[in-house]
Design a protein around this motif. Structure first.
Motif, short mmCIF file in Angstrom:
data_model
loop_
_atom_site.label_atom_id
_atom_site.label_comp_id
_atom_site.label_asym_id
_atom_site.label_seq_id
_atom_site.Cartn_x
_atom_site.Cartn_y
_atom_site.Cartn_z
N ASN A 1 -9.91 -5.80 4.74
CA ASN A 1 -9.88 -4.37 4.45
C ASN A 1 -9.16 -4.11 3.13
OD1 ASN A 1 -10.43 -1.74 6.31
ND2 ASN A 1 -8.77 -1.35 4.86
N GLY A 2 -9.87 -3.52 2.12
CA GLY A 2 -9.28 -3.22 0.82
C GLY A 2 -8.62 -1.86 0.79
N ASP A 3 -8.07 -1.51 -0.37
CA ASP A 3 -7.34 -0.26 -0.52
C ASP A 3 -8.20 0.97 -0.27
OD1 ASP A 3 -5.04 -1.61 -1.10
OD2 ASP A 3 -5.22 -1.40 -3.28
N ASN A 4 -9.51 0.87 -0.60
CA ASN A 4 -10.42 2.01 -0.43
C ASN A 4 -11.29 1.88 0.81
OD1 ASN A 4 -9.61 3.24 -2.95
ND2 ASN A 4 -10.82 1.65 -3.99
N ASP A 5 -11.01 0.87 1.63
CA ASP A 5 -11.88 0.55 2.77
C ASP A 5 -11.35 1.11 4.07
OD1 ASP A 5 -13.53 -0.93 1.10
OD2 ASP A 5 -12.53 -2.84 1.56
N LYS B 1 -8.66 0.52 11.02
CA LYS B 1 -7.79 0.21 9.89
C LYS B 1 -8.22 1.04 8.70
CE LYS B 1 -6.31 -4.02 9.38
NZ LYS B 1 -6.16 -5.46 9.02
N VAL B 2 -7.26 1.53 7.90
CA VAL B 2 -7.56 2.27 6.67
C VAL B 2 -6.76 1.70 5.52
CG1 VAL B 2 -8.12 4.41 7.91
CG2 VAL B 2 -5.79 4.03 7.12
N GLY B 3 -7.36 1.66 4.33
CA GLY B 3 -6.68 1.19 3.13
C GLY B 3 -5.71 2.23 2.57
#
Length: 957
Positions: free
Chosen positions: A25-29, A70-72
């Motif tokens: 999970n990336g920062d914008n994902d 999950k959130v970035g």
């Protein structure tokens, strides 16, 4: 992130458990735990590699819903625990023109969900921009298909303006896409008609989805009745199907939007597009902003897809069922045996078929007896050329009720019931409300498919009552309507057959005196002694005979004010002696198809008197299909109160003049005086004329009349009026003068030279109108013009005056200098130079196609930007094949346009005067016209011939 899913390994398409890895999970994902995933036809096609582009292993699924786990760091739209969905795409460039306009689905770098590991899996990691927030009010399993099917139909409805309350929308196909389109349309307050190949889906569509009407796509009678009724159609069908019947269902300005992709490019006939200013457009799924709007709309109106929830290990079976188009929403059918005709030989044989299941408003009748009518014979032999085989005869049906639906109140099981000539109608029109369903425009004949039934009293033997359901009502109805039911009246009955003998029986019961008129002397005894007929002069006659027979002798039998009613249908139209109708005030009705009375009155004579005064005129006319023109004397009507008379000074020569002179369309009436680009001076005005005065310069273009009262006329679109009169269907402008209603003439500003303005009345308005209607008129837009001839060079002049960038597309490299240096176009493409076409792909906002010769359409579509518009004003001799995929994937459209209405034609002339636009012409004398026609056929003119009528016609006398 370790993930499990189900994947296909090869083109068998069989899915099995598969382990793979998702990105972290990336920062914008956001990471979504997948709860449900819809199954789409695209999943099936890609799993089997039908398009040849699948990479294995392939995890399908692009109708994904679940919970955010999950959130970035940069995510603002979602929080953990939210419900989220992922549809057709998972990425795009973010910087192109399409992305900036929230049209990511049309981004050249857009990433389809199906090109990644999709939703038949535990979870998915995605940039928050490509996920939508699912309102808690929507059940996730029902909302999943909306992320593909829903946005695929919602987006074109919004973009093409098919979303206004009261509009009439057709939906082709009642499957995954179609049923959602119906739900959206009904929520928007639209009238909805489903068009399907499957009659068995009618109950589902009408009773559960609430559509207003249902058309069987192979029922020509139903399609004919619905012609010109729809504002738009959403075509969801991917299998091969004919497009012309759908175009014909559209009103003027109607829109046919394809969201299904036929396996073969259909042929699109341009003429109905042009003559109705209709368009065919495409649309893919919408952008992310619109997808969120669609989901929110669904939540507001409680719209979800109709679904069947299955476990993961059922997926291969589900794919097989999907391939067979098996649906849990389909109704069961009922096996039936009958006797049918297979062809026009009329021979009947045993036949097995299926009836629809009994619906809530239906009854099922066990047929005990069925009468044989002449219509059965005619239809079996296809004498009216409208029979669909196999054809099961019979519309005098009687039997016993064996099943009744939940809503049925008129019948109970065991009742005797009958079915006659019709099995359905709209139920809402004026005729239906007046209990005259037989005259409903949407009435369905029994001979076409079972619905309307009558209760048969137990006192009547069923075998004898059966023919009354056709023959009986056919004669009883006009007797009641026209008042042939009063004791003591004298009624004549022509023919003593199936209809005639029933008339006699009804009439005698009513106390009417009856005379039978027959070709068979042998029937006299039967009529008089058994049926009680008498001889006398008659108040009325009912004519039941269908074979040719004289009408005059029958009318002579009638008293003054007598009524002659036709219920038989002669195979040839009889000659009606109107003078006898006038002198005796007799009425003639035709009750078999409609109720209409022809009454003579003072207006008849007044009209004749008006036409007595005429005006001698000379012109040049073609006498036959050689097209050769020569001097011709004829009469114009006198100038009426609303008319102006124009002394013709100049008249342009159009390709249509040439085609009509040679009868290329097979509709020319000779002698034929061409000319519909007419300019001259007003020499007389009627008492009611307000727009012109004597001495004004005036012009007449493509039309000289219309009804004035239809929807098109009221919207200043007279050119699309069903009763519009083409100038080419009258004596045209190759003549001294013309008399015309002032409404159909335009005022020519003094600043315009008449010889140069003449072609604008055809060529000018033909290109100006679509530029205005389709929005191809804004400064800075890029317009392509196909063909640099009479139409094309005027389109260039208008476009440049509007501040547009213009590219000419031509087969002739030799025209480049003319186009660039003299007309000032910005670029020039040779239509067969692939390198030039490739470089210009995706650069044009619109294209005006003026070419009538055969040419390829796909290269032109490829020149358009997203949302680009290709508008045909030329008519190719053959219907071109139109590939749907580039229309759908670019939300492009192909439209047509005829000449504009009178208001717009005046606007065009005024615009031309403001910008000093005239056509490029070659002025010729009248006696050069045949040579000019020969040169025109060879394309040897730049760009329009104009006849100097005033100065040269007299010299040809």
């Amino acid at each position: 992130m370790n993930t499990y899913g189900w994947a296909a390994r090869d083109s068998s398409g069989i899915l099995s458990l598969f382990h793979f890895e998702r990105r972290a999970n990336g920062d914008n994902d956001i990471t979504i735990k997948i709860l449900f995933c819809g199954i789409c036809h695209s999943d099936l096609h890609l799993a089997k590699n039908k398009a040849g582009i699948t990479s294995y292993p392939f995890v399908p699924g692009h109708e994904i819903v679940g919970e955010v786990t999950k959130v970035g760091h940069n995510v603002t739209k979602f929080k953990i625990g939210d419900k989220a969905g992922v549809g057709c795409m998972v990425g795009s460039c973010g910087s192109c023109e399409n992305c900036k306009q929230d049209l990511e689905v049309y981004c050249p770098e857009m990433i389809w969900t199906l090109k990644t590991f999709g939703g038949y899996s535990e979870n998915i990691v995605i940039d928050e921009h490509f996920a939508v927030l699912i309102p808690n009010s929507l059940p996730l399993h029902g909302v999943a298909p909306l992320l593909c099917a829903g946005i695929t139909v919602y987006s074109p409805m919004m973009y093409y303006g098919l979303c206004k309350p009261g509009q009439h929308l057709g939906v082709v196909g009642l499957g995954g896409l179609g049923h959602v389109a119906v739900k959206f349309a009904k929520a928007l307050g639209m009238k909805v008609t489903v068009i399907s190949t499957s009659p068995s889906k009618k109950n589902e569509a009408v009773e559960r989805l609430g559509v207003d009407s249902f058309l069987v796509s192979h029922d020509q009678e139903q399609l004919q009745a619905a012609m010109g009724t729809m504002n738009g159609i959403i075509d969801t069908v991917s299998g091969p199907h004919s497009i012309l019947p759908l175009i014909n269902l559209l009103k003027t300005n109607g829109k046919l939007v394809a969201v299904g992709v036929p396996t073969e490019a259909p042929e699109i006939p341009y003429i109905p597009l042009i003559m109705g200013r209709k368009l065919i457009g495409g649309s893919a799924a919408g952008g992310m902003k619109e997808t969120q709007e669609m989901v929110d709309f669904a939540a507001k109106h409680n719209i979800i897809a109709d679904i069947e929830v299955i476990p993961m290990d059922y997926v291969n079976t589900a794919m097989e069922r999907l391939a067979k188009e098996v649906s849990t929403t389909e109704k069961q059918t009922m096996n039936t045996y009958g006797w049918t005709a297979r062809d026009s030989s009329r021979i009947l044989s045993h036949f097995h078929f299926e009836r629809r299941a009994n619906g809530n408003n239906n009854i099922t009748i066990k047929i005990l007896y069925c009468g044989i009518c002449h219509t059965d014979i005619h239809m079996a032999k296809n004498e009216a050329e409208m029979t669909n085989y196999p054809f099961v005869l019979g519309h005098e049906t009687e039997g016993e009720v064996t099943k009744v639906g939940h809503n049925v109140t008129k019948f109970k099981i065991g009742d005797k019931a009958g079915v006659g000539c019709m099995v359905g109608s709209c139920g809402t029109c004026e005729n239906c409300k007046l209990d005259s369903e037989i005259y409903c425009p949407e009435m369905i004949w029994t001979l076409k498919p079972l619905h309307f039934a009558v209760l048969i009293p137990n006192s009547l033997p069923l075998h004898g009552a059966a023919p009354l359901l056709c023959a009986g009502i056919t004669v009883y109805s006009p007797m009641m309507y026209y008042g042939f039911c009063k004791p003591g009246q004298y009624l004549g009955v022509v023919g003593l057959g199936g209809l005639g003998h029933v008339v006699v029986k009804f009439a005698k019961v009513l106390g009417t005196k009856v005379t039978v008129i027959s070709t068979s002397p042998s029937k006299q005894k039967e009529a008089v002694e058994r049926l009680g007929a008498v001889m006398d002069t008659m108040d009325s006659i009912i004519d039941t005979v269908s074979s040719p027979h004289p009408i005059l002798l029958l009318i002579d039998l009638l008293k003054t004010n007598g009524k002659f009613i036709v219920v038989g249908v002669p195979i040839e139209a009889p000659e009606i002696p109107y003078i006898l109708l006038i002198m005796g005030s007799i009425s003639n009705g035709e009750d078999h198809f409609f109720r209409h009375t022809l009454l003579a009155n003072q207006n008849t004579r007044r009209i004749v008197k008006i036409e007595e005064k005429t005006m001698n005129t000379y012109g040049w006319a073609a006498r036959d299909s050689s097209g050769i023109l020569s001097l011709f004397h004829f009469e114009r009507r006198a100038n009426g109160d609303n008319d102006i008379t124009i002394k013709i000074l100049f008249c342009g020569i159009c390709h249509s003049d040439l085609h009509f002179a040679k009868n290329k369309a097979g509709i020319t009436s000779y002698p034929f005086v061409p000319g519909h680009e007419i300019v001259g001076e007003v020499t007389k005005v009627g008492h009611n004329v307000t727009k012109f005065k004597v001495g004004d310069k005036a012009g007449v273009g493509c039309m000289v009349g219309s009804c004035g009262s239809c929807e098109n006329c009221k919207q200043d679109l007279e050119v699309y009026c069903p009763e519009m009169i083409w100038t080419l269907k009258t004596f045209g402008g190759y003549s001294e003068n013309i008399v015309i209603d002032e409404h159909f003439a335009v005022l020519i500003p003094n600043s315009l030279p008449l010889h140069g303005v003449a072609p604008l009345l055809c060529a000018g308005i033909t290109v100006y109108s679509p530029m205005m209607y389709y929005g191809l008129c804004k400064p800075g837009q890029h317009l392509g013009v196909v063909g640099l001839g009479g139409l094309g060079h005027v389109a260039v002049k208008f476009a440049k005056a509007l501040g547009m960038k213009v590219t000419v597309i031509s087969t002739s490299p030799s025209k480049k200098n003319e186009a660039v240096e003299r007309l000032g176009v910005d670029s020039f493409l040779v239509s067969h130079d692939q390198e030039q076409l490739q470089a210009a792909m995706g650069t044009m906002n619109g294209i005006i196609d003026t070419v009538s010769g055969p040419h390829s359409i796909l290269p032109l579509i490829n020149l358009l930007k997203t949302n680009g518009k290709l508008v045909a004003v030329g008519v190719p001799t053959e219907a071109p094949e139109i590939p749907y995929i580039p229309l759908i994937m670019g939300r492009k459209l192909i439209g047509g346009s005829a000449a504009g209405g009178m208001k717009e034609t005046q606007e065009m002339v005024d615009f031309a005067a403001k910008h000093n636009i005239i056509a490029d012409i070659e002025v010729i004398p009248m006696d050069y016209v045949n040579t000019a026609m020969e040169r025109l056929a060879k394309g040897d003119v730049k760009y329009r011939f104009v006849i100097d009528v005033a100065n040269t016609l007299n010299s040809s006398f």
